[in-house]
Design a protein around this motif. Structure first.
Motif, short mmCIF file in Angstrom:
data_model
loop_
_atom_site.label_atom_id
_atom_site.label_comp_id
_atom_site.label_asym_id
_atom_site.label_seq_id
_atom_site.Cartn_x
_atom_site.Cartn_y
_atom_site.Cartn_z
N SER A 12 0.81 -1.21 0.00
CA SER A 12 0.00 0.00 0.00
C SER A 12 0.84 1.25 0.00
O SER A 12 0.42 2.29 -0.50
CB SER A 12 -0.93 0.00 1.22
OG SER A 12 -0.16 0.12 2.40
N PRO A 60 -1.62 2.41 -3.81
CA PRO A 60 -2.85 2.13 -3.08
C PRO A 60 -3.50 0.86 -3.60
O PRO A 60 -3.51 0.60 -4.80
CB PRO A 60 -3.73 3.36 -3.39
CG PRO A 60 -2.77 4.42 -3.79
CD PRO A 60 -1.65 3.72 -4.46
N THR A 78 -8.01 3.68 1.03
CA THR A 78 -7.99 5.14 1.10
C THR A 78 -9.41 5.67 1.05
O THR A 78 -10.34 4.96 0.66
CB THR A 78 -7.20 5.74 -0.08
OG1 THR A 78 -7.90 5.45 -1.30
CG2 THR A 78 -5.79 5.16 -0.16
N LYS A 132 -2.52 13.11 0.94
CA LYS A 132 -2.58 12.12 -0.12
C LYS A 132 -1.95 10.79 0.29
O LYS A 132 -2.23 9.75 -0.30
CB LYS A 132 -1.89 12.66 -1.39
CG LYS A 132 -2.63 13.82 -2.03
CD LYS A 132 -1.94 14.25 -3.31
CE LYS A 132 -2.70 15.39 -3.98
NZ LYS A 132 -2.05 15.82 -5.24
N HIS A 141 -2.27 9.51 3.32
CA HIS A 141 -3.03 8.93 4.43
C HIS A 141 -3.92 7.78 3.95
O HIS A 141 -4.48 7.83 2.85
CB HIS A 141 -3.89 10.00 5.10
CG HIS A 141 -3.09 11.13 5.68
ND1 HIS A 141 -3.67 12.24 6.26
CD2 HIS A 141 -1.74 11.33 5.76
CE1 HIS A 141 -2.72 13.07 6.67
NE2 HIS A 141 -1.55 12.54 6.37
N TYR A 142 -4.05 6.79 4.78
CA TYR A 142 -4.96 5.68 4.48
C TYR A 142 -5.47 5.11 5.80
O TYR A 142 -5.07 5.54 6.89
CB TYR A 142 -4.26 4.60 3.64
CG TYR A 142 -3.04 3.98 4.29
CD1 TYR A 142 -3.16 2.85 5.09
CD2 TYR A 142 -1.77 4.52 4.08
CE1 TYR A 142 -2.04 2.28 5.68
CE2 TYR A 142 -0.65 3.96 4.66
CZ TYR A 142 -0.79 2.83 5.47
OH TYR A 142 0.31 2.27 6.05
#
Length: 749
Positions: free
Chosen positions: A669, A673, A704, A742, A744-745
């Protein structure tokens, strides 16, 4: 009085009303109303409506809330959810105004019509008008909608008084062009060509009316084409290269008028296939909706035509000229006496509705009727007697299967299932039926009921996943008068309406923890308590459950109560997916292929077609198989032997198989993603988005915000609110590799 109520009663837009933060019901109504006009995201409006506590001091406002919500669901084709809301409106019936009741009838009529039940739509439309006084500001639009619907069916003779009422209204309310549009529609539907030209001339002077009433724009275009055909434009090639739907639908009619039945049938089937209009042959009411039926008859396919009429009538879709089509079926079957009676009936009905021109038009398209036989029918009908009406139930060669006969299959697993059903049916204790969507869980439940000692009692099926959480408790257990705001009378729930019969609760894995507790009490004590009632009631019915969820996994993850799970597992029937019992595929396909046929005309599939069916994975299981076979029948109705080219399946190849991940999910990831699988299927209930997000995390672990938004069709803002809630519940955690949003997940804990 509430501004929403005032605007509703006065038939005014709600757009200018400011939301009231202290009145969540009213605020939700405004957003639902905006969503109806595509001015607010559909998913957001539905989500907020579901989160609102369904209580209000004014029952009219509460009913308007349910009505607006139901109308939006109707627009998005979420019919079961919408019906649940309409039923909730009816619990308020004694305490809401007639204008609100009328709108309930109108929305319920739209829902019925969407399913093909035009008979109920007509009845509810009339009941709505009966509730609206002449002075009501809502009456003109209600009357307009009813009249246009009736005109589409060629029933202008029935609505003459309503047309007079509309004509007397100020032009700024109902324009002359709109009246002309209704009259023109009726003239085309009844074959009154000369009169239609007068109304057509008026409409052409004010075509803006079609922009105001967008629902009529497409129909008007089709009717213009039909007018040309009725006037003698029978050139088949004139519209062959035209891609427009209106012209395309006229090709079949032109072919039949030119006495080319083979071409007519070919064009009708191409039209259905290319424009995905198969349902129009069963649910439609326009002239073009009968194209497949006409073409099948003209080609001499009596059984296929009979099947189409059966499907139309089973849905509540009747027309006064159906007796003419039935007459043609009887002629093909050489039942001349019966054909004569049906023809007499069609002549009676055509005269009643001033539709002799339409009957003449239908006769001209009847390629299979010899001229001599047609003259004989006319001569014998000079003294018309009242016989069978067009609403008589047509003959069916299909006998509904009961008990074990319902369960089709020869595999070892299905033989075991049949034996188990036979044994479980006599035990009179709860059974849970598990299996993927489409594996036939309700069929098994019906068989259990029909083999039990309760077989003469009601069988009540409830899809728990299709009813909003806020409504399900009342629907199951009922409520006492005054139990909550809006409970103006006592309402019986499904446990009481099932009485001494069987209650089948499908999608039981979707119910809330609160309902899980109450259901456990019912199973342990045999008692339940309607909302607001001090007395408990005995549950007399037998309860059957079904789920496509992995309840054991849900128990491990805290989504389903362990004690309830063990209660449900006392008697369990698990249905394997169709791909795991391939020996059942051909018997099932053969069953669906021959429903409604005469026994002496059994249809067959060649070996190559059977191999195609056997090599397909059937992700939709039996339901997908049935739909595929039914579609194949409709497009190849002249056959009794079906070949490999007759079916259209998207066969999965080995390339579709996803290889196991070689890297850790987290490592992968950070590089890229994770992509969501294209074949993730969610329930059609928009009120279960939180559960759908959880399912995504169960499957992919790391996601995400953008991926969730795309997969579920929710706005990023809505997804954010869900993610925040799930983080608070410690179901997931937010990972921030850098300061950039951008990167962040979210990861399942």
């Amino acid at each position: 009085m509430n501004n929403i109520y005032d605007n509703f009663i006065n038939n005014k837009s709600l757009d200018g009303i400011e939301p009231n933060n202290n009145d969540p019901i009213s605020s939700s109504i405004l957003k639902l109303s905006l969503a109806l006009k595509n001015k607010h995201p559909f998913h957001d409006a539905i989500l907020e409506a579901n989160l609102v506590k369904a209580e209000h001091e004014d029952n009219n406002i509460l009913a308007i809330f349910f009505i607006t919500w139901a109308q939006l669901l109707w627009k998005e084709n979420k019919i079961p959810d919408a019906y649940a809301l309409i039923n909730r409106c009816k619990t308020l019936w004694q305490d809401i105004d007639n204008e609100v009741k009328a709108q309930v009838h109108i929305i319920e009529g739209l829902l019925a019509s969407k399913k093909g039940d035009k008979k109920t739509r007509e009845q509810l439309g009339l009941e709505a008008l009966d509730l609206l006084p002449i002075s009501s500001d809502r009456r003109p639009n209600a009357c307009l909608s009813y009249c246009y619907f009736m005109a589409q069916q060629g029933k202008g003779e029935v609505i003459k008084d309503h047309i007079k009422y509309l004509t007397k209204l100020p032009k700024e309310i109902i324009s002359v062009s709109m009246i002309a549009l209704i009259q023109f529609t009726d003239c085309i539907s009844t074959g009154r060509i000369k009169e239609s030209l007068k109304w057509h001339h008026i409409i052409e002077k004010d075509l803006k009316v079609l922009d105001v009433y967008s629902f009529a724009k497409k129909n008007y275009k089709t009717h213009i084409v039909m007018l040309k055909v009725m006037q003698g434009d029978w050139d088949i090639d004139a519209s062959i290269d035209d891609a427009d739907n209106a012209f395309h639908s006229a090709r079949t009619i032109r072919a039949l008028l030119a006495r080319c039945p083979s071409m007519g049938l070919k064009l009708a089937k191409e039209y259905m296939s290319e424009y995905l209009l198969k349902e129009n042959a069963f649910n439609g009411i326009g002239i073009e909706s009968y194209n497949l039926l006409r073409a099948e008859l003209s080609k001499g396919n009596a059984q296929a035509a009979n099947r189409i009429l059966e499907l139309r009538h089973n849905r509540g879709n009747y027309h006064y000229l159906d007796s003419f089509f039935q007459s043609r079926i009887e002629l093909l079957n050489k039942n001349y006496k019966q054909a004569k009676e049906y023809f007499k009936s069609s002549l009676i009905e055509a005269k009643k509705y001033n539709a002799l021109g339409r009957l003449d038009f239908e006769i001209r398209m009847s390629c299979e009727i010899p001229l001599g036989k047609l003259l004989e029918l006319f001569e014998q009908s000079t003294e018309v007697i009242k016989s069978q009406s067009s609403k008589n139930k047509i003959k069916s060669h299909e006998h509904e299967l009961k008990g074990l006969d319902r369960i089709i299959g020869e595999s070892n697993q299905m033989r075991t299932i049949k034996e188990t059903v036979q044994n479980f049916s006599k035990l009179d204790i709860p059974v849970i039926i598990t299996g993927e969507t489409g594996t036939g869980k309700e069929v098994i439940a019906q068989a259990l009921h029909e083999l039990s000692d309760r077989h003469n009692k009601p069988f009540v099926a409830v899809n728990c996943g299709a009813i909003a959480d806020s409504l399900l408790e009342s629907d199951l257990y009922g409520h006492h008068k005054g139990a909550f705001t809006g409970a103006t009378h006592t309402h019986k729930g499904y446990f009481e309406t099932a009485s001494d019969g069987t209650l089948f609760l499908d999608e039981i894995g979707t119910i809330t923890p609160r309902l899980q507790i109450s259901l456990l009490r019912v199973l342990e004590t045999g008692e339940f308590r309607p909302i607001g009632d001090e007395k408990t009631r005995r549950a007399k019915c037998r309860i059957l459950f079904a789920t496509n969820a992995d309840l054991e996994k849900d128990v491990e993850q805290g989504r389903f109560r362990k004690d309830l799970y063990f209660r449900l597992r006392r008697l369990e029937l698990n249905l394997l997916p169709l791909r795991d019992r391939p020996s059942d595929i051909i018997p099932l396909a053969d069953h669906f292929l021959n429903i409604g046929r005469n026994p002496e005309e059994h249809a067959y599939m060649n070996s190559k077609l059977q191999n195609i069916l056997l090599n397909y994975s059937w992700p939709g299981n039996i339901r997908e198989l049935q739909n595929s076979i039914e579609n194949m029948r409709l497009l190849n109705s002249d056959k009794l032997t079906y070949l490999e080219d007759d079916i259209d399946l998207k066969i999965a190849t080995s390339k579709d198989v996803v290889e196991p991940m070689q890297k850790s999910v987290l490592q992968e990831s950070l590089v890229q993603p994770p992509m969501l699988s294209n074949n993730i299927v969610f329930g059609n209930t928009m009120i279960r988005k939180e559960q759908s997000i959880k399912v995504l995390f169960e499957k992919h672990t790391i996601l995400t915000r953008a991926e969730i938004s795309k997969a579920l069709g929710l706005t990023p803002k809505t997804v954010t609110s869900y993610l925040k809630k799930l983080c608070e519940e410690k179901f997931i955690q937010k990972i921030m590799p850098s300061k950039s949003p951008k990167s962040h997940y979210f990861q399942k804990t």
